[in-house]
Design an enzyme around this catalytic site. Structure first.
Site, PDB file in Angstrom:
ATOM      1  N   ARG A  20      23.500 -45.903  -2.382  1.00 48.97           N
ATOM      2  CA  ARG A  20      23.067 -44.719  -1.621  1.00 48.97           C
ATOM      3  C   ARG A  20      22.609 -45.120  -0.227  1.00 48.97           C
ATOM      4  O   ARG A  20      22.925 -44.447   0.756  1.00 48.97           O
ATOM      5  CB  ARG A  20      21.954 -43.971  -2.357  1.00 48.97           C
ATOM      6  CG  ARG A  20      22.444 -43.285  -3.630  1.00 48.97           C
ATOM      7  CD  ARG A  20      21.297 -42.683  -4.393  1.00 48.97           C
ATOM      8  NE  ARG A  20      20.384 -43.755  -4.792  1.00 48.97           N
ATOM      9  CZ  ARG A  20      19.136 -43.580  -5.169  1.00 48.97           C
ATOM     10  NH1 ARG A  20      18.606 -42.377  -5.210  1.00 48.97           N
ATOM     11  NH2 ARG A  20      18.377 -44.590  -5.513  1.00 48.97           N
ATOM     12  N   ASN A  38      22.180 -40.439  -7.069  1.00 48.77           N
ATOM     13  CA  ASN A  38      22.642 -41.012  -8.328  1.00 48.77           C
ATOM     14  C   ASN A  38      22.774 -39.903  -9.359  1.00 48.77           C
ATOM     15  O   ASN A  38      21.961 -38.973  -9.385  1.00 48.77           O
ATOM     16  CB  ASN A  38      21.652 -42.049  -8.858  1.00 48.77           C
ATOM     17  CG  ASN A  38      21.715 -43.361  -8.116  1.00 48.77           C
ATOM     18  OD1 ASN A  38      22.689 -43.671  -7.434  1.00 48.77           O
ATOM     19  ND2 ASN A  38      20.664 -44.157  -8.246  1.00 48.77           N
TER      20      ASN A  38
END
Length: 92
Positions: A20, A38
């Site tokens: 990320r 996620n």
């Protein structure tokens, strides 16, 4: 230049490897907006908003990912931009 959104579902070894943060840094470098998060099934979901050319460049980089990641598949859907994002954020 026309603005689009690409909604990505990235599969493989992509959690616990700063994926990320990698997408956030990539978006910042390319001037893209959107978010990454996620998913409970082990994938990372990403939304990029910007020009098609820059999003396609970001997708190519997403296949490589950060060190320690291994991408096996990226599902992509394209949409018209809503211009609702002001930056790029990591969602939890």
């Amino acid at each position: 230049m026309k603005t689009l959104k690409a909604h990505l579902f990235i599969e493989g070894s992509v959690q616990g490897v700063f994926y990320r943060a990698f997408t956030r840094d990539l978006a910042s470098k390319l001037g893209l907006k959107g978010w990454a998060k996620n998913l409970y099934d082990g994938r990372v979901e990403v939304l990029f908003e910007g020009s098609r050319e820059l999003i396609e460049q970001a997708i190519r980089e997403c296949w490589k990912g950060p060190a320690g990641s291994s991408v096996s598949n990226i599902d992509i859907s394209w949409e018209e931009s809503s211009s609702e994002y002001k930056g790029f954020e990591i969602r939890y």
